[in-house]
Enzyme design. Sequence first.
Site, PDB file in Angstrom:
ATOM      1  N   HIS A 257      64.939  80.566   7.725  1.00  0.00           N
ATOM      2  CA  HIS A 257      64.100  79.797   8.667  1.00  0.00           C
ATOM      3  C   HIS A 257      63.353  78.712   7.885  1.00  0.00           C
ATOM      4  O   HIS A 257      63.974  77.883   7.240  1.00  0.00           O
ATOM      5  CB  HIS A 257      63.174  80.782   9.398  1.00  0.00           C
ATOM      6  CG  HIS A 257      62.383  80.244  10.544  1.00  0.00           C
ATOM      7  ND1 HIS A 257      62.628  79.051  11.154  1.00  0.00           N
ATOM      8  CD2 HIS A 257      61.318  80.777  11.206  1.00  0.00           C
ATOM      9  CE1 HIS A 257      61.757  78.856  12.129  1.00  0.00           C
ATOM     10  NE2 HIS A 257      60.955  79.887  12.199  1.00  0.00           N
TER      11      HIS A 257
ATOM     12  N   HIS B 111      72.800  76.153  12.271  1.00  0.00           N
ATOM     13  CA  HIS B 111      71.624  76.305  13.133  1.00  0.00           C
ATOM     14  C   HIS B 111      72.027  77.162  14.332  1.00  0.00           C
ATOM     15  O   HIS B 111      73.135  77.059  14.836  1.00  0.00           O
ATOM     16  CB  HIS B 111      71.130  74.929  13.629  1.00  0.00           C
ATOM     17  CG  HIS B 111      69.734  74.969  14.148  1.00  0.00           C
ATOM     18  ND1 HIS B 111      69.439  75.382  15.417  1.00  0.00           N
ATOM     19  CD2 HIS B 111      68.550  74.683  13.544  1.00  0.00           C
ATOM     20  CE1 HIS B 111      68.120  75.334  15.591  1.00  0.00           C
ATOM     21  NE2 HIS B 111      67.562  74.918  14.477  1.00  0.00           N
TER      22      HIS B 111
ATOM     23  N   ASP C 250      66.157  70.917   7.417  1.00  0.00           N
ATOM     24  CA  ASP C 250      65.700  71.330   6.078  1.00  0.00           C
ATOM     25  C   ASP C 250      66.549  70.735   4.970  1.00  0.00           C
ATOM     26  O   ASP C 250      66.124  70.688   3.815  1.00  0.00           O
ATOM     27  CB  ASP C 250      65.733  72.859   5.977  1.00  0.00           C
ATOM     28  CG  ASP C 250      64.744  73.479   6.942  1.00  0.00           C
ATOM     29  OD1 ASP C 250      65.177  74.086   7.933  1.00  0.00           O
ATOM     30  OD2 ASP C 250      63.536  73.283   6.735  1.00  0.00           O
TER      31      ASP C 250
HETATM   32  C1  SDX Z   1      65.262  76.369  10.754  1.00  0.00           C
HETATM   33  O1  SDX Z   1      65.577  78.277  15.302  1.00  0.00           O
HETATM   34  C2  SDX Z   1      65.083  77.155  14.933  1.00  0.00           C
HETATM   35  O2  SDX Z   1      64.844  76.283  15.724  1.00  0.00           O
HETATM   36  C3  SDX Z   1      64.805  77.028  13.453  1.00  0.00           C
HETATM   37  C4  SDX Z   1      64.329  75.669  12.967  1.00  0.00           C
HETATM   38  C5  SDX Z   1      62.980  75.312  13.537  1.00  0.00           C
HETATM   39  O3  SDX Z   1      62.660  74.102  13.569  1.00  0.00           O
HETATM   40  O4  SDX Z   1      62.189  76.237  13.842  1.00  0.00           O
HETATM   41  O5  SDX Z   1      65.262  74.665  13.339  1.00  0.00           O
HETATM   42  C6  SDX Z   1      64.180  75.633  11.456  1.00  0.00           C
HETATM   43  O6  SDX Z   1      65.110  77.527  10.506  1.00  0.00           O
HETATM   44  C7  SDX Z   1      66.548  75.646  10.450  1.00  0.00           C
HETATM   45  C8  SDX Z   1      67.617  76.594   9.775  1.00  0.00           C
HETATM   46  C9  SDX Z   1      67.269  76.670   8.295  1.00  0.00           C
HETATM   47  N1  SDX Z   1      68.075  77.712   7.636  1.00  0.00           N
HETATM   48  C10 SDX Z   1      69.041  77.422   6.752  1.00  0.00           C
HETATM   49  O7  SDX Z   1      69.387  76.271   6.470  1.00  0.00           O
HETATM   50  C11 SDX Z   1      69.658  78.648   6.084  1.00  0.00           C
HETATM   51  C12 SDX Z   1      71.195  78.552   6.121  1.00  0.00           C
HETATM   52  N2  SDX Z   1      71.632  78.702   7.520  1.00  0.00           N
HETATM   53  C13 SDX Z   1      72.050  80.029   7.941  1.00  0.00           C
HETATM   54  O8  SDX Z   1      71.306  81.065   7.403  1.00  0.00           O
HETATM   55  C14 SDX Z   1      72.344  80.084   9.449  1.00  0.00           C
HETATM   56  O9  SDX Z   1      73.080  78.977   9.747  1.00  0.00           O
HETATM   57  C15 SDX Z   1      71.199  80.185  10.431  1.00  0.00           C
HETATM   58  C16 SDX Z   1      70.277  81.314  10.123  1.00  0.00           C
HETATM   59  C17 SDX Z   1      70.406  78.915  10.435  1.00  0.00           C
HETATM   60  C18 SDX Z   1      71.806  80.386  11.834  1.00  0.00           C
HETATM   61  O10 SDX Z   1      72.358  81.640  11.842  1.00  0.00           O
HETATM   62  P1  SDX Z   1      73.152  82.184  13.132  1.00  0.00           P
HETATM   63  O11 SDX Z   1      73.007  81.289  14.307  1.00  0.00           O
HETATM   64  O12 SDX Z   1      72.761  83.605  13.311  1.00  0.00           O
HETATM   65  O13 SDX Z   1      74.649  82.018  12.702  1.00  0.00           O
HETATM   66  P2  SDX Z   1      75.453  83.135  11.999  1.00  0.00           P
HETATM   67  O14 SDX Z   1      74.661  83.670  10.855  1.00  0.00           O
HETATM   68  O15 SDX Z   1      75.937  84.076  13.035  1.00  0.00           O
HETATM   69  O16 SDX Z   1      76.690  82.308  11.384  1.00  0.00           O
HETATM   70  C19 SDX Z   1      77.818  82.030  12.195  1.00  0.00           C
HETATM   71  C20 SDX Z   1      78.949  81.859  11.205  1.00  0.00           C
HETATM   72  C21 SDX Z   1      79.092  83.054  10.243  1.00  0.00           C
HETATM   73  O17 SDX Z   1      80.445  83.090   9.805  1.00  0.00           O
HETATM   74  P3  SDX Z   1      81.496  84.086  10.608  1.00  0.00           P
HETATM   75  O18 SDX Z   1      80.848  85.458  10.594  1.00  0.00           O
HETATM   76  O19 SDX Z   1      81.611  83.508  12.010  1.00  0.00           O
HETATM   77  O20 SDX Z   1      82.752  84.000   9.815  1.00  0.00           O
HETATM   78  O21 SDX Z   1      78.655  80.726  10.359  1.00  0.00           O
HETATM   79  C22 SDX Z   1      78.507  81.170   9.004  1.00  0.00           C
HETATM   80  C23 SDX Z   1      78.257  82.668   9.056  1.00  0.00           C
HETATM   81  O22 SDX Z   1      78.692  83.300   7.869  1.00  0.00           O
HETATM   82  N3  SDX Z   1      77.364  80.444   8.473  1.00  0.00           N
HETATM   83  C24 SDX Z   1      77.317  79.903   7.253  1.00  0.00           C
HETATM   84  C25 SDX Z   1      76.076  79.257   7.189  1.00  0.00           C
HETATM   85  N4  SDX Z   1      75.403  79.425   8.343  1.00  0.00           N
HETATM   86  C26 SDX Z   1      76.200  80.175   9.135  1.00  0.00           C
HETATM   87  N5  SDX Z   1      78.198  79.907   6.235  1.00  0.00           N
HETATM   88  C27 SDX Z   1      77.816  79.240   5.111  1.00  0.00           C
HETATM   89  N6  SDX Z   1      76.623  78.571   4.962  1.00  0.00           N
HETATM   90  C28 SDX Z   1      75.746  78.574   5.989  1.00  0.00           C
HETATM   91  N7  SDX Z   1      74.573  77.924   5.843  1.00  0.00           N
END
Ligand code: SDX
Length: 431
Positions: free
Chosen positions: A267, A308, A366
């Site tokens: 996050h 996201h 971010d």
């Molecule tokens: C913020 O919610 C908000 O509005 C948040 C925010 C705000 O203003 O409040 O926008 C701020 O938190 C932005 C996000 C910042 N976080 C990151 O940059 C961390 C990296 N991102 C991930 O941790 C992830 O993308 C999330 C947490 C942001 C979203 O997670 P989800 O929606 O639960 O997606 P998921 O984990 O289910 O992933 C779906 C797929 C998976 O692969 P499969 O199981 O389908 O094979 O996408 C992959 C994940 O492994 N994946 C990634 C990835 N993010 C998702 N693979 C590699 N790198 C990534 N960053």
Amino acid sequence: MAGNNVTITDNRNGNSAEFEILDPVVGNSSIDVRQLTSKLGLFTYDPGFQATASCKSDITYIDGDEGILRYRGYPIEQLANQSNYLEGSYLLMYGELPTAEQFQAFEASIKNHTIVHEGLMQFINGFHNDAHPMAMMVGVVGALSSFYHDSLDINNPAHRDLSAHRLLAKMPTIAALCYRHGNGLPPIYPRNDLSYIENLLHMMFSFPSEEYKISPIATRAMELVFILHADHEQNASTSTVRLSSSSGANPYACIAAGIASLWGPAHGGANEAVIRMLEEINDPAELPNYIARAKDKDDQYRLMGFGHRIYKNYDPRATIIRKACNDLLDEMEGINQPMFEIAKQLERIALEDEYFIERNLYPNVDFYSGIILKALDMPLNMFTVVFAMARTAGWISQWSEMMVDDEQRIGRPRQLYTGVELRDYVGVGER
Ligand code: SDX
């Protein structure tokens, strides 16, 4: 057209019931499942709340497919280019852009609350000097309520408004004090002749012996970072603030809970994690290895700043802040160009890779905000603190909205129980 409802039939026993569909002004409609258990004996199962509307809200609208973000109906692009953080805070809190007189009164009230009780300094001095500023923020903001017993009646609108103003006013002061404590620097008091963002920079970087020369470039960049991070619908930290508030806890404790949730690298902690990732990559030749690790199912590694929950297209904030990054690099000499170059190459490679394309993984806010903060000499461990300061406007707005929502009740989700159904106690001698 048939009624605005859905019929759910439990095919195991033929039980069936109708549930109203609630229509928004814009966006997805919702099935009102509040009677689901009483009518059909069922719960909904939605870990991570991917398909759950936890509340009604007038504050922020996001369309993840179209890359839309609006505060009270105003597009983020317009607010980013024409407004400022304090005016945006007023908009989020009160629902309308302020007139000149309203803004003047609001700004005066915020300036009137920037000082913190001297006792809070002792609290901060109790932290180890290498304490992470987010650890200090969680503790200190939660402790604020111990100074304001005179105005903690959350059912009193005047107390709620005063608490909201105090929180918005004091977050930069507390953040700057945490930063200075960690660097062995004396506290610098706020100055009421400065703007909100100028005051933060002054309290962080001035010395008793010498005023910090506040750069208009830095102020403009920070205004942008703040207004882009001010609110974002029902994200994890905002939902934490709402859930904490639903029990009637005081706003300082609830905002502290929001700060704790924001700290996570998935996050708000992502902006700090992005820079650590770019520093670790360091050499563009290493990029393919890191992309491979991010795609490897057996590797927990993820590309920080990508993906996201809502935006399955470009995060509109990333688009805005990427341009600001470019402009800042052009305006400021000696800025960390290699890191920015690595970021741009990483972005390009990832966006051409099938894994990221099919999962709609685009750079989020971010990904670039960290580079701007680094360019402004903001210390890395303060990046998420900046996010927490900015999001305070959203947290207090969402909290205030919830406090007058007569549909809101204590948040108490249920579960899908998968444990042992029943067994008898066995004495230790028989185990
Ligand atoms: C913020 O919610 C908000 O509005 C948040 C925010 C705000 O203003 O409040 O926008 C701020 O938190 C932005 C996000 C910042 N976080 C990151 O940059 C961390 C990296 N991102 C991930 O941790 C992830 O993308 C999330 C947490 C942001 C979203 O997670 P989800 O929606 O639960 O997606 P998921 O984990 O289910 O992933 C779906 C797929 C998976 O692969 P499969 O199981 O389908 O094979 O996408 C992959 C994940 O492994 N994946 C990634 C990835 N993010 C998702 N693979 C590699 N790198 C990534 N960053």
